[in-house]
Design an enzyme around this catalytic site. Structure first.
Site, PDB file in Angstrom:
ATOM      1  N   GLN A   1       1.097  -0.832  -0.489  1.00  0.00           N
ATOM      2  CA  GLN A   1      -0.372   0.118  -0.047  1.00  0.00           C
ATOM      3  C   GLN A   1       0.512   1.133   0.201  1.00  0.00           C
ATOM      4  O   GLN A   1       1.757   0.999   0.972  1.00  0.00           O
ATOM      5  CB  GLN A   1      -0.538  -0.147   1.296  1.00  0.00           C
ATOM      6  CG  GLN A   1      -1.398  -1.100   1.434  1.00  0.00           C
ATOM      7  CD  GLN A   1      -2.561  -0.770   1.929  1.00  0.00           C
ATOM      8  OE1 GLN A   1      -3.362   0.635   3.264  1.00  0.00           O
ATOM      9  NE2 GLN A   1      -3.459  -2.263   2.997  1.00  0.00           N
ATOM     10  N   GLY A   2       0.389   2.221  -0.935  1.00  0.00           N
ATOM     11  CA  GLY A   2       1.101   3.412  -1.198  1.00  0.00           C
ATOM     12  C   GLY A   2       2.460   3.489  -1.661  1.00  0.00           C
ATOM     13  O   GLY A   2       3.090   4.655  -2.360  1.00  0.00           O
ATOM     14  N   VAL A   3       2.887   2.438  -2.243  1.00  0.00           N
ATOM     15  CA  VAL A   3       4.177   1.868  -3.255  1.00  0.00           C
ATOM     16  C   VAL A   3       3.488   1.941  -4.922  1.00  0.00           C
ATOM     17  O   VAL A   3       2.534   1.432  -4.585  1.00  0.00           O
ATOM     18  CB  VAL A   3       4.614   0.328  -2.553  1.00  0.00           C
ATOM     19  CG1 VAL A   3       5.970   0.181  -4.198  1.00  0.00           C
ATOM     20  CG2 VAL A   3       5.097   0.581  -1.808  1.00  0.00           C
ATOM     21  N   GLU A   4       4.088   3.117  -5.535  1.00  0.00           N
ATOM     22  CA  GLU A   4       3.529   3.466  -6.671  1.00  0.00           C
ATOM     23  C   GLU A   4       3.658   2.388  -7.283  1.00  0.00           C
ATOM     24  O   GLU A   4       4.528   2.044  -8.089  1.00  0.00           O
ATOM     25  CB  GLU A   4       3.947   4.865  -7.019  1.00  0.00           C
ATOM     26  CG  GLU A   4       3.612   5.183  -8.670  1.00  0.00           C
ATOM     27  CD  GLU A   4       4.512   6.614  -9.053  1.00  0.00           C
ATOM     28  OE1 GLU A   4       3.665   7.473  -9.280  1.00  0.00           O
ATOM     29  OE2 GLU A   4       4.873   6.999  -8.648  1.00  0.00           O
ATOM     30  N   LEU A   5       2.521   1.632  -7.920  1.00  0.00           N
ATOM     31  CA  LEU A   5       2.616   0.445  -8.915  1.00  0.00           C
ATOM     32  C   LEU A   5       1.597   0.661 -10.445  1.00  0.00           C
ATOM     33  O   LEU A   5       1.435   0.561 -11.109  1.00  0.00           O
ATOM     34  CB  LEU A   5       2.075  -0.570  -7.993  1.00  0.00           C
ATOM     35  CG  LEU A   5       3.369  -1.036  -6.899  1.00  0.00           C
ATOM     36  CD1 LEU A   5       2.805  -2.786  -6.222  1.00  0.00           C
ATOM     37  CD2 LEU A   5       4.450  -1.661  -7.143  1.00  0.00           C
ATOM     38  N   GLY A   6       0.223   1.094  -9.557  1.00  0.00           N
ATOM     39  CA  GLY A   6      -0.326   1.534 -10.269  1.00  0.00           C
ATOM     40  C   GLY A   6      -0.478   1.891 -11.424  1.00  0.00           C
ATOM     41  O   GLY A   6      -0.683   2.145 -12.786  1.00  0.00           O
ATOM     42  N   THR A   7       0.026   3.238 -10.650  1.00  0.00           N
ATOM     43  CA  THR A   7       0.086   4.664 -12.261  1.00  0.00           C
ATOM     44  C   THR A   7       1.113   3.443 -12.641  1.00  0.00           C
ATOM     45  O   THR A   7       0.533   3.901 -14.726  1.00  0.00           O
ATOM     46  CB  THR A   7       0.960   5.263 -11.593  1.00  0.00           C
ATOM     47  OG1 THR A   7       0.309   6.426 -10.396  1.00  0.00           O
ATOM     48  CG2 THR A   7       1.854   6.883 -12.652  1.00  0.00           C
TER      49      THR A   7
ATOM     50  N   SER B   1     -14.899   4.165 -13.290  1.00  0.00           N
ATOM     51  CA  SER B   1     -14.423   3.535 -11.467  1.00  0.00           C
ATOM     52  C   SER B   1     -15.596   3.469 -10.974  1.00  0.00           C
ATOM     53  O   SER B   1     -16.952   4.714 -11.196  1.00  0.00           O
ATOM     54  CB  SER B   1     -13.521   4.815 -12.034  1.00  0.00           C
ATOM     55  OG  SER B   1     -12.109   4.890 -12.115  1.00  0.00           O
TER      56      SER B   1
ATOM     57  N   HIS C   1      -6.497   8.594 -10.409  1.00  0.00           N
ATOM     58  CA  HIS C   1      -6.138   9.460 -12.007  1.00  0.00           C
ATOM     59  C   HIS C   1      -6.185  10.077 -11.711  1.00  0.00           C
ATOM     60  O   HIS C   1      -5.134  10.652 -13.008  1.00  0.00           O
ATOM     61  CB  HIS C   1      -7.501   8.973 -11.997  1.00  0.00           C
ATOM     62  CG  HIS C   1      -8.404   7.335 -12.158  1.00  0.00           C
ATOM     63  ND1 HIS C   1      -7.619   6.046 -13.389  1.00  0.00           N
ATOM     64  CD2 HIS C   1      -9.005   6.570 -11.721  1.00  0.00           C
ATOM     65  CE1 HIS C   1      -8.418   4.779 -12.779  1.00  0.00           C
ATOM     66  NE2 HIS C   1      -9.123   4.938 -12.004  1.00  0.00           N
TER      67      HIS C   1
END
Length: 461
Positions: A268-274, A298, A391
């Site tokens: 959580q909080g680690v930039e993976l989704g972007t 969404s 987003h």
């Protein structure tokens, strides 16, 4: 474990295996030995209760953080040297010692655990346990928050884009992968094997990131629907089967990102989704050069809760800035009672969508209020809604509010059935992202801005 008997407490274990730093830093103290790190992993793994793990993490945070006495001593030394003419090498050495004193001891432990076989995976789980313990109020305080921040920073380095592999899921992927994809789906739960087969079949794509040290282990998962238009209803994606088993590329105009879920809670909080969305867009462009639209569909978590809070607040003040007089009269007639009190009870459930009269009365005002919630409600200047913030940080446009876009009980109770499209205009995402992160400006469509203007006008009446 070597020489560690049963019933050993967390505090006793830490004091035996990790003695304190020397009071003076003539030289850097040696790093924890591989055996010590392995003992820690083994001891922690033997703690089956959440409370036991929480106690160990709390003791680690408080007893193995920054030695403030050493920091004060080294700081005084640096200040003294700066006030006297000294060689640069002497001052640089003193500053190096100060930097070392500012590093928590547990950071060295985490660093060397990461070198063990399965060590990175262990640390991801350890942070998941730490987050769970904080949510349950089993551990709290500045020392715990500092340790969480240190561990998050280290994981962000280890899980940067260069170490991530993009993998696509199909019906022919290993059963273990399909099972993990199903279990990690947090937005639109998977209900059966046929459900997951539909989500990885024709006109659908499913991708995930894995780490180079753990191939085929999903970290974050993205589901995409390939459609003929920018879709406004989620049931058309997750429930309806494509009419053909063979994809007709001429029918594919839009790529809809309809679900992104974190499979490892410790990240959580680690930039993976972007990173994942950007990589998937490139992948889809290679496969479908004709794709003209990239958009999310969404959910709006928190909208219903916010709206109920607004209804309560305005009831206490005896006036309404939410509805016009004509809207209030129509809603009162539809719900059969005073607007604020009765509407709160109605929106707290999900049966109201079965009444055409209530749906008709609520469509315009709730769509308008939803636009304001996404555009106007802020936290530290950024969008209050976490999905919107995600987003918009990526450079997407707040494009369209969709009335009754999600008719599932979860969608109705969480966001009054509303959904939103965030459009990704690839030539403009960098500009929009910079504007949002820098000046906190939200790029929105004419539809959204018109709804926001209506809300602002109504609020002044």
């Amino acid at each position: 474990m070597r020489g560690l008997g049963p019933g050993l407490t967390a505090g006793r274990f830490l004091s035996l295996r990790f003695p304190p730093r020397p009071p003076r830093l003539r030289e850097k103290t040696p790093a924890p030995a591989e055996g010590q790190c392995a003992d820690f992993v083994s001891f922690y793994g033997g703690l089956s209760e959440v409370s036991e793990r929480a106690e160990l993490l709390s003791r680690l945070a408080q007893g193995f953080g920054v030695d403030h006495g050493q920091v004060a001593e080294q700081s005084a030394g640096v200040l003294q040297l700066r006030q006297q003419p000294r060689e640069a090498a002497v001052l640089l050495l003193a500053e190096d010692r100060l930097r070392y004193a500012l590093v928590p001891r547990y950071r060295g432990l985490f660093h060397h655990i990461s070198k063990l076989d399965g060590g990175v995976r262990f640390l991801v789980q350890l942070r998941a346990d730490l987050l769970q313990a904080q949510s349950l109020k089993l551990v709290e305080g500045p020392h715990v928050r500092e340790m969480d921040g240190v561990l998050k920073s280290m994981l962000s380095e280890w899980f940067s884009s260069g170490f991530l592999n993009l993998e696509r899921v199909t019906w022919h992927s290993p059963c273990e992968v399909l099972q993990k994809i199903s279990e990690s789906e947090a937005v639109h739960p998977v209900r059966s094997w046929m459900d997951i087969k539909r989500r990885v079949g024709p006109y659908r794509r499913c991708y995930f990131f894995s780490h180079c040290s753990t191939p085929e282990e999903p970290l974050v998962v993205l589901h995409v629907a390939l459609t003929s238009e920018v879709t406004s209803n989620i049931q058309a994606i997750v429930k309806e089967c494509p009419s053909s088993e063979t994809e007709d590329k001429n029918r594919i105009v839009a790529a809809m990102f309809y679900s992104i879920s974190l499979a490892q809670q410790g990240l959580q909080g680690v930039e993976l989704g972007t990173f994942l969305i950007k990589r998937v867009i490139k992948e889809l462009q290679r496969e479908f050069p004709q794709l003209g639209a990239f958009s999310s569909l969404s959910p709006i978590p928190g909208f219903t809760k916010w709206l109920l809070g607004q209804l309560s607040s305005q009831k206490e003040h005896g006036h309404s800035q939410l509805f016009s007089d004509s809207e209030a009269q129509e809603i009162a007639a539809a719900v059969g009672g005073p607007v604020h009190e009765t509407l709160k009870a109605v929106l707290s459930g999900h049966e109201w969508v079965k009444s055409e009269k209530v749906v008709r009365a609520l469509q315009a005002p709730l769509t308008r209020l939803c636009a304001w919630y996404l555009y106007g409600e802020k936290h530290r200047g950024y969008a209050l809604n976490p999905v919107a913030n995600f987003h918009l940080q990526n450079g997407a446009v707040l494009w369209r509010i969709n009335w009754l876009g999600d008719l599932s009980p979860k969608g109705i109770t969480g966001s009054c059935g509303l959904m939103v499209n965030y459009r990704y205009y690839l030539d403009e995402t960098a500009t929009h992202s910079t504007a949002y992160l820098g000046s906190k400006h939200i790029k929105a469509s004419e539809q959204v801005l018109s709804l926001v203007a209506q809300h602002q006008k109504n609020s002044k009446l």
